[in-house]
Design an enzyme around this catalytic site. Structure first.
Site, PDB file in Angstrom:
ATOM      1  N   ASP A   1      -3.513   2.339  -5.554  1.00  0.00           N
ATOM      2  CA  ASP A   1      -2.204   2.335  -4.877  1.00  0.00           C
ATOM      3  C   ASP A   1      -1.985   1.099  -4.010  1.00  0.00           C
ATOM      4  OD1 ASP A   1      -3.797   2.872  -2.598  1.00  0.00           O
ATOM      5  OD2 ASP A   1      -2.170   4.032  -1.701  1.00  0.00           O
ATOM      6  N   GLU A   2      -2.695   0.018  -4.303  1.00  0.00           N
ATOM      7  CA  GLU A   2      -2.724  -1.097  -3.364  1.00  0.00           C
ATOM      8  C   GLU A   2      -2.923  -2.423  -4.093  1.00  0.00           C
ATOM      9  OE1 GLU A   2      -5.728  -1.788   0.333  1.00  0.00           O
ATOM     10  OE2 GLU A   2      -6.050  -0.099  -0.976  1.00  0.00           O
TER      11      GLU A   2
ATOM     12  N   ASP B   1       0.859  -1.187   0.000  1.00  0.00           N
ATOM     13  CA  ASP B   1       0.000   0.000   0.000  1.00  0.00           C
ATOM     14  C   ASP B   1       0.896   1.237   0.000  1.00  0.00           C
ATOM     15  OD1 ASP B   1      -1.799   2.055   0.458  1.00  0.00           O
ATOM     16  OD2 ASP B   1      -2.823   1.065   2.106  1.00  0.00           O
TER      17      ASP B   1
HETATM   18  P1  TTP Z   1      -5.366   5.007   0.716  1.00  0.00           P
HETATM   19  O1  TTP Z   1      -4.317   3.982   0.479  1.00  0.00           O
HETATM   20  O2  TTP Z   1      -6.551   4.629   1.532  1.00  0.00           O
HETATM   21  O3  TTP Z   1      -4.748   6.288   1.393  1.00  0.00           O
HETATM   22  P2  TTP Z   1      -3.347   6.977   1.211  1.00  0.00           P
HETATM   23  O4  TTP Z   1      -2.476   6.225   0.278  1.00  0.00           O
HETATM   24  O5  TTP Z   1      -3.605   8.416   0.864  1.00  0.00           O
HETATM   25  O6  TTP Z   1      -2.743   6.965   2.657  1.00  0.00           O
HETATM   26  P3  TTP Z   1      -2.102   5.751   3.459  1.00  0.00           P
HETATM   27  O7  TTP Z   1      -0.658   6.118   3.616  1.00  0.00           O
HETATM   28  O8  TTP Z   1      -2.832   5.742   4.750  1.00  0.00           O
HETATM   29  O9  TTP Z   1      -2.308   4.510   2.627  1.00  0.00           O
HETATM   30  O10 TTP Z   1      -5.902   5.524  -0.664  1.00  0.00           O
HETATM   31  C1  TTP Z   1      -5.055   5.676  -1.787  1.00  0.00           C
HETATM   32  C2  TTP Z   1      -5.459   6.873  -2.606  1.00  0.00           C
HETATM   33  O11 TTP Z   1      -6.813   6.753  -3.025  1.00  0.00           O
HETATM   34  C3  TTP Z   1      -5.389   8.163  -1.813  1.00  0.00           C
HETATM   35  O12 TTP Z   1      -4.113   8.772  -1.886  1.00  0.00           O
HETATM   36  C4  TTP Z   1      -6.460   8.997  -2.459  1.00  0.00           C
HETATM   37  C5  TTP Z   1      -7.449   8.015  -2.977  1.00  0.00           C
HETATM   38  N1  TTP Z   1      -8.653   7.996  -2.113  1.00  0.00           N
HETATM   39  C6  TTP Z   1      -9.736   8.781  -2.444  1.00  0.00           C
HETATM   40  O13 TTP Z   1      -9.733   9.459  -3.472  1.00  0.00           O
HETATM   41  N2  TTP Z   1     -10.826   8.787  -1.618  1.00  0.00           N
HETATM   42  C7  TTP Z   1     -10.889   8.056  -0.465  1.00  0.00           C
HETATM   43  O14 TTP Z   1     -11.882   8.096   0.270  1.00  0.00           O
HETATM   44  C8  TTP Z   1      -9.741   7.248  -0.118  1.00  0.00           C
HETATM   45  C9  TTP Z   1      -9.751   6.416   1.133  1.00  0.00           C
HETATM   46  C10 TTP Z   1      -8.663   7.243  -0.970  1.00  0.00           C
HETATM   47 MG    MG Z   2      -2.231   4.111   0.443  1.00  0.00          MG
END
Ligand code: TTP
Ligand code: MG
Length: 386
Positions: free
Chosen positions: A104-105, A9
């Site tokens: 991103d995962e 992630d």
């Molecule tokens: P996430 O992996 O949930 O968040 P993140 O990468 O920003 O932070 P973390 O370090 O905690 O993993 O989501 C990945 C991307 O998806 C995030 O950068 C933006 C997008 N996203 C949205 O557009 N809306 C949302 O509600 C979420 C949860 C994520």
């Molecule tokens: Mg993330």
């Protein structure tokens, strides 16, 4: 045999890409998302903004109120998709068994390529290093025997984390986790569990069957299984969209068909090797041909049944190349070969296909040698029955 699953992630993904493209944003509170004046929501809050209470999916106007010094940036979806592709290209180098969860995962099943890279933790470190070196971003990775645990693990030491859950440290890692982290437990389930005096995985396992049934009904066994760390869902690659391919751009256009055949054979060998390593078989063979004037065409053929055999892929690929060549006879700038319509391998029928068995045996031998001595250590002879 125990599986080895990675969950990767990216950290604060949209915000991280913004920092990558504009280093002056590093260390700052960022809110990537919709317009604060309108009804926009936050897509990502940078880590600097999170202590102020800013998080994904909250109204941008609220986030700006919580963190007035934050820099608000619009969502640049195309750019994030581009970086996401680069990240997934890194995954593809290690295993074809990649299940994307979001931009991103992803889950990666690396059980089949442990020896090649020296173990699951080594693969996790290598992937993190590749993403840092080649893209300039950090990722958090969880390594575990299943998807549920791998995802839990990747979340435990964000950002830039690497957590390995093994049978030995399983209970120590899980017991104190809040029940909210059980897959499928939302705010309502959490409330119900808290009302029953259950706040952690450990307490859930210690609770009697009656108490669990009260909170979960028919799902009680399922959740108990999760709290024990059990999960047998397979990693399902996005096989329709996915393909395994190899291509080569020549320094000088190549108009010698024998030379082209020999390049193609090498590509077929590498693609077939990657299929077998991932326990996959492909049904469609595609050639990509680019001539000196940058015209690119593809030629595809579908096999009678999915295969991972080098010889079957070679025959089909050469047919495609020969047919094209006989018609056009033009030097190539680029030649590529790929296999699509991937499916999990499965067992070959054992008795009625001695010829295939022989090929399979040959492939296995070559794979073993490649594993020990690297690519190019041994090549099957070109030519044969064309
Ligand atoms: P996430 O992996 O949930 O968040 P993140 O990468 O920003 O932070 P973390 O370090 O905690 O993993 O989501 C990945 C991307 O998806 C995030 O950068 C933006 C997008 N996203 C949205 O557009 N809306 C949302 O509600 C979420 C949860 C994520
Ligand atoms: Mg993330």
């Amino acid at each position: 045999m125990q599986r080895q699953i990675l969950h990767v992630d990216m950290d604060e993904f949209f915000a991280a890409v913004e920092k990558l493209d504009n280093p002056s944003l590093r260390g700052k509170c960022l809110l990537v998302g919709g317009d604060p004046a309108g009804r926009g929501v936050v897509s990502t809050a940078s880590y600097e903004a999170r202590p102020f209470g800013c998080h994904s999916a909250m109204p941008m106007s609220t986030a700006v109120r919580l963190c007035p010094q934050a820099i608000v940036l619009p969502v640049r979806g195309d750019r994030y998709a581009e970086v996401s592709r680069q990240v997934f290209e890194v995954f593809d180098r290690y295993t074809p068994l990649v299940e994307p969860l979001s931009i991103d995962e992803a889950f990666l099943d690396v059980s089949g390529c442990l020896r090649l890279f020296g173990g699951a933790e080594q693969i996790a470190r290598a992937i993190k290093a590749d993403i840092r070196r080649q893209i300039g971003l950090t990722a958090s990775v969880g390594v575990a025997p299943n998807k549920f645990l791998a995802k839990l693990a990747s979340d435990l030491r964000k950002p830039d984390g690497l957590v390995v859950i093994t049978p030995e440290n399983l209970r120590a890692t899980l017991d104190s986790l809040p029940v909210r982290k059980l897959w499928g437990v939302g705010p309502t389930g959490e409330k119900r569990l808290h009302a029953a005096g259950i706040t952690t995985f450990g307490q859930l396992l210690g609770a009697g069957a009656a108490k669990l049934a009260e909170a979960f009904g028919d799902m009680a066994d399922h959740y108990r299984g999760l709290a024990e760390g059990l999960d047998d869902r397979p990693v399902v690659p996005d096989s329709q969209a996915k393909s395994i391919s190899q291509e080569c751009t020549f320094a000088v256009d190549v108009g010698d068909i024998e030379q082209l055949r020999s390049v193609l054979l090498e590509q077929v060998e590498q693609v077939a090797h990657r299929l077998r390593r991932g326990g996959l078989k492909g049904r469609t063979v595609t050639l990509k041909l680019r001539t000196g004037d940058f015209t690119t065409v593809t030629r595809s053929a579908t096999l009678a049944e999915p295969t991972d055999l080098t010889e079957e892929l070679r025959v089909k690929s050469e047919e495609l190349l020969t047919t094209w060549w006989n018609k056009h006879r033009r030097p190539l700038r680029l030649l590529g070969m790929g296999v699509h319509q991937l499916a999990a391998g499965g067992q070959l029928p054992l008795f009625d296909q001695p010829a295939r068995q022989k090929q399979q045996h040959l492939d296995q031998t070559l794979d073993d040698i490649t594993k020990r001595f690297g690519h190019g250590a041994v090549r099957r002879a070109g030519g044969g029955d064309r």
